[in-house]
Scaffold this motif. Structure first.
Motif, PDB file in Angstrom:
ATOM      1  N   ILE A 238       0.837  -1.204   0.000  1.00 42.50           N
ATOM      2  CA  ILE A 238       0.000   0.000   0.000  1.00 42.50           C
ATOM      3  C   ILE A 238       0.876   1.261   0.000  1.00 42.50           C
ATOM      4  O   ILE A 238       0.581   2.241  -0.671  1.00 42.50           O
ATOM      5  CB  ILE A 238      -0.939   0.012   1.228  1.00 42.50           C
ATOM      6  N   PHE A 239       1.992   1.210   0.745  1.00 40.86           N
ATOM      7  CA  PHE A 239       2.801   2.425   0.875  1.00 40.86           C
ATOM      8  C   PHE A 239       3.909   2.563  -0.166  1.00 40.86           C
ATOM      9  O   PHE A 239       4.565   3.600  -0.229  1.00 40.86           O
ATOM     10  CB  PHE A 239       3.371   2.535   2.291  1.00 40.86           C
ATOM     11  N   THR A 240       4.145   1.506  -0.945  1.00 40.78           N
ATOM     12  CA  THR A 240       5.152   1.676  -2.001  1.00 40.78           C
ATOM     13  C   THR A 240       4.524   1.622  -3.381  1.00 40.78           C
ATOM     14  O   THR A 240       4.977   2.291  -4.294  1.00 40.78           O
ATOM     15  CB  THR A 240       6.243   0.583  -1.932  1.00 40.78           C
ATOM     16  N   MET A 241       3.475   0.825  -3.542  1.00 38.16           N
ATOM     17  CA  MET A 241       2.912   0.634  -4.867  1.00 38.16           C
ATOM     18  C   MET A 241       1.416   0.411  -4.797  1.00 38.16           C
ATOM     19  O   MET A 241       0.925  -0.651  -5.163  1.00 38.16           O
ATOM     20  CB  MET A 241       3.582  -0.583  -5.508  1.00 38.16           C
ATOM     21  N   PRO A 242       0.660   1.406  -4.327  1.00 41.56           N
ATOM     22  CA  PRO A 242      -0.786   1.188  -4.225  1.00 41.56           C
ATOM     23  C   PRO A 242      -1.398   1.005  -5.612  1.00 41.56           C
ATOM     24  O   PRO A 242      -0.857   1.515  -6.597  1.00 41.56           O
ATOM     25  CB  PRO A 242      -1.281   2.481  -3.572  1.00 41.56           C
ATOM     26  N   GLU A 248      -2.958   6.357  -3.629  1.00 39.57           N
ATOM     27  CA  GLU A 248      -1.700   7.082  -3.892  1.00 39.57           C
ATOM     28  C   GLU A 248      -1.842   8.553  -3.494  1.00 39.57           C
ATOM     29  O   GLU A 248      -0.998   9.109  -2.795  1.00 39.57           O
ATOM     30  CB  GLU A 248      -1.378   6.955  -5.391  1.00 39.57           C
ATOM     31  N   ILE A 251      -2.054   8.854   0.456  1.00 32.01           N
ATOM     32  CA  ILE A 251      -0.845   8.578   1.239  1.00 32.01           C
ATOM     33  C   ILE A 251       0.297   9.528   0.875  1.00 32.01           C
ATOM     34  O   ILE A 251       1.221   9.685   1.658  1.00 32.01           O
ATOM     35  CB  ILE A 251      -0.367   7.110   1.129  1.00 32.01           C
ATOM     36  N   THR A 252       0.233  10.149  -0.295  1.00 31.55           N
ATOM     37  CA  THR A 252       1.284  11.099  -0.628  1.00 31.55           C
ATOM     38  C   THR A 252       0.839  12.537  -0.294  1.00 31.55           C
ATOM     39  O   THR A 252       1.500  13.494  -0.678  1.00 31.55           O
ATOM     40  CB  THR A 252       1.678  11.017  -2.125  1.00 31.55           C
ATOM     41  N   GLY A 253      -0.283  12.652   0.397  1.00 35.23           N
ATOM     42  CA  GLY A 253      -0.680  13.968   0.913  1.00 35.23           C
ATOM     43  C   GLY A 253      -1.321  14.886  -0.112  1.00 35.23           C
ATOM     44  O   GLY A 253      -1.294  16.092   0.035  1.00 35.23           O
ATOM     45  N   ARG A 254      -1.902  14.302  -1.177  1.00 38.63           N
ATOM     46  CA  ARG A 254      -2.555  15.171  -2.171  1.00 38.63           C
ATOM     47  C   ARG A 254      -3.977  15.519  -1.754  1.00 38.63           C
ATOM     48  O   ARG A 254      -4.565  16.453  -2.276  1.00 38.63           O
ATOM     49  CB  ARG A 254      -2.552  14.521  -3.551  1.00 38.63           C
TER      50      ARG A 254
ATOM     51  N   LEU B   2      -2.626  20.192  -1.615  1.00 40.12           N
ATOM     52  CA  LEU B   2      -1.706  20.224  -0.497  1.00 40.12           C
ATOM     53  C   LEU B   2      -0.276  20.051  -1.031  1.00 40.12           C
ATOM     54  O   LEU B   2      -0.052  19.998  -2.225  1.00 40.12           O
ATOM     55  CB  LEU B   2      -2.049  19.101   0.476  1.00 40.12           C
ATOM     56  N   ARG B   3       0.675  19.987  -0.138  1.00 41.60           N
ATOM     57  CA  ARG B   3       2.064  19.629  -0.422  1.00 41.60           C
ATOM     58  C   ARG B   3       2.723  20.460  -1.515  1.00 41.60           C
ATOM     59  O   ARG B   3       3.501  19.953  -2.297  1.00 41.60           O
ATOM     60  CB  ARG B   3       2.207  18.133  -0.724  1.00 41.60           C
ATOM     61  N   MET B  74       6.051   8.484   0.248  1.00 43.56           N
ATOM     62  CA  MET B  74       5.365   7.210   0.062  1.00 43.56           C
ATOM     63  C   MET B  74       5.153   6.972  -1.433  1.00 43.56           C
ATOM     64  O   MET B  74       5.160   7.902  -2.223  1.00 43.56           O
ATOM     65  CB  MET B  74       3.974   7.247   0.704  1.00 43.56           C
ATOM     66  N   ALA B  75       4.918   5.726  -1.770  1.00 42.44           N
ATOM     67  CA  ALA B  75       4.462   5.317  -3.095  1.00 42.44           C
ATOM     68  C   ALA B  75       5.299   5.933  -4.214  1.00 42.44           C
ATOM     69  O   ALA B  75       6.523   5.794  -4.223  1.00 42.44           O
ATOM     70  CB  ALA B  75       2.979   5.639  -3.252  1.00 42.44           C
ATOM     71  N   ASP B  77       6.285   8.934  -4.837  1.00 42.46           N
ATOM     72  CA  ASP B  77       7.343   9.839  -4.358  1.00 42.46           C
ATOM     73  C   ASP B  77       8.548   9.038  -3.878  1.00 42.46           C
ATOM     74  O   ASP B  77       9.696   9.397  -4.150  1.00 42.46           O
ATOM     75  CB  ASP B  77       6.833  10.691  -3.192  1.00 42.46           C
ATOM     76  N   ARG B  79       9.375   5.906  -4.719  1.00 45.06           N
ATOM     77  CA  ARG B  79      10.038   5.242  -5.853  1.00 45.06           C
ATOM     78  C   ARG B  79      10.891   6.237  -6.618  1.00 45.06           C
ATOM     79  O   ARG B  79      11.995   5.938  -7.060  1.00 45.06           O
ATOM     80  CB  ARG B  79       8.995   4.620  -6.802  1.00 45.06           C
TER      81      ARG B  79
END
Lengths: 256, 228
Positions: A238-242, A248, A251-254, B2-3, B74-75, B77, B79
């Motif tokens: 979930i946190f590397t390749m959702p 995505e 978890i990346t704050g969008r 955000l961000r 994360m995710a 970012d 990679r």
């Protein structure tokens, strides 16, 4: 390589009066694993958590459809005793809420009302040790639980929850009121506890979910603001390749 | 949205990687042009430019570490940042290949070239072009282009083989030219390795975009082993 299930939501729908709060949730919770529930505010995380031990029964107007399967049975079946469900499936809340009683009594209380016949001193010690609190309180068991620091109070509540020997512990933002050091202690404790118990934790802190959990369920707001399970999987995935873009973005704050 | 500041920081990393890539591209073309012209002054400038390449690489690396520590990426970012560590290390090594060609040039001193250089500049052009497009694909996360570029590595390998064969005929004809032939062979070998590293950048670009590691080296192990 399917893992054994501890509890499972099947087609779970939860309503508060006319409001459809949670829609069609299918969520497996694996035994001796920590499952984190994350998602933006108002997406039904805590509602779903509370449905796992029928805490919603206590909320006026709350109604549950679908099933929560536990040990081969739906916990919402009419012949199931909600008190027994809550003994097997304990809960720890956001704000530590020890009783205004001694540290000893806080831990002994649940076992006592459940008619525990064994050695109470031993049970209190084992529970406090399991909650990584024993060394800090062993010389002051008679003092009020409220005299402890916030982090200690939360570990006392965890000791209280495990003193009744549950299978599953539900945690609703267990570290959100604690400082970073106390938070890390709780997280370490959760990892230790997972060897014996199954833990489901709701958290707003994504790093905490990433650090502590084995599986992560991402809830999101669906149509008509109903909460829905957007994605579930191993935490590392979930946190590397959702798989979903919404996951995505969250978890990346969008958003959130 | 955000961000905003995190996005700005990521864009700065992207821009710096592109700058680093341009410096390497420039160094590669200049190193071979200087060799062709036997221009020792230009060769010395390439040695100096390599220090700037190394400095920029470390500056990007430090930005990456700060972003990882402060933003807990994360995710995608994550990679991206992890892949940029790899990409800048590849670029820095490619810069070393260009520097290596400049050093060969300096070592040759007053010795004339064994032969006029034709294929070596073509090889350098091809490498620089592949690198340029690989970095564009990286900037745009263009998976299709990133997958296509490694296929062109065969052209670089073919040029290398051609140079090798040609230099061998010189050596066979007159063993006294071994040293001068070797210099050119080393230069060609540097370019051949440089192109291999373009493939690694393309692999990372695909990983950033898809999360999948794809081996893109077109040389099979059988090709590399000696015949039975």
């Amino acid at each position: 390589m399917e893992q054994p299930l501890a509890i499972e939501a099947r087609n779970l729908n939860i309503y508060y009066g006319d409001f459809h709060a949670v829609r069609d949730v299918n969520l497996p919770v694996y035994k001796n694993k920590i499952t984190a529930i994350i998602g933006p505010s108002g997406c039904g995380k805590s509602t779903v958590l509370r449905s796992f031990n029928r805490m919603n029964d206590l909320v006026p107007g709350a109604r549950v459809e679908g099933e929560v399967r536990y040990r081969g049975k739906n916990i919402y079946d009419p012949d199931v005793d909600p008190v027994e469900v809550r003994r097997r499936i304990g809960m720890v809340f956001q704000k530590p809420n020890p009783f205004p009683k001694s540290i000893y009594e806080n831990v002994a209380w649940g076992a006592r009302i459940n008619g525990y016949q064994g050695d109470m001193d031993e049970l209190v010690e084992t529970s406090l040790r399991a909650a990584a609190l024993w060394d800090e309180v062993k010389d002051k068991l008679g003092q009020s639980g409220l005299s402890l620091s916030g982090g200690q109070q939360q570990r006392l509540c965890i000791a209280r929850a495990i003193a009744v020997r549950p299978d599953i512990i539900l945690m609703d933002e267990p570290a959100s009121a604690l400082d970073p050091i106390a938070t890390l202690k709780i997280e370490d404790l959760m990892r230790d506890l997972a060897e014996q118990y199954t833990i489901i934790v709701v958290t707003h802190n994504m790093q905490q979910a990433a650090r502590v959990s084995h599986y992560t369920a991402f809830f999101n707001l669906g149509p008509q603001r109903a909460g829905m399970l957007e994605e579930f999987g191993p935490t590392e995935k979930i946190f590397t390749m959702p798989e979903k873009k919404a996951t995505e973005d969250y978890i990346t704050g969008r958003f959130g | 949205m955000l961000r905003k500041s995190f996005d700005q920081d990521l864009q700065r990393v992207r821009d710096d990687v592109l700058t680093l890539g341009s410096m390497v591209e420039d160094a590669t073309l200049k190193a071979v042009a200087a060799l062709k012209a036997r221009d020792l002054k230009a060769a010395r400038e390439i040695l100096l430019a390599d220090k700037e390449i190394n400095a920029l690489r470390f500056s990007i690396e430090s930005q990456l570490m700060i972003l990882i520590a402060t933003q807990q990426p994360m995710a995608h970012d994550l990679r991206f940042l992890a892949s940029v560590f790899e990409i800048i290390s590849e670029l820095e090594r490619m810069g070393d290949y260009a520097k290596g060609i400049a050093i060969i040039n300096l070592r040759m001193g007053d010795e004339p070239l064994l032969k006029p250089l034709i294929d070596l500049p073509r090889m350098a052009e091809k490498c620089a072009d592949m690198l340029h497009r690989a970095l564009t694909a990286f900037m745009e996360e263009d998976v299709t282009t990133a997958r296509a570029i490694p296929q062109e590595d065969d052209e670089v390998d073919a040029l290398y083989e051609q140079i090798y064969r040609e230099l061998m005929t010189f050596i066979i004809a007159d063993p006294k030219v071994i040293q001068r032939a070797n210099w050119l062979l080393w230069a060609a070998h540097n370019l051949e390795r440089l192109a291999d590293r373009v493939t690694n950048i393309c692999e990372r670009t695909v990983f950033i975009a898809t999360g999948e590691i794809e081996e893109m080296d077109t040389k099979s192990d059988e090709d590399l082993l000696p015949p039975e």
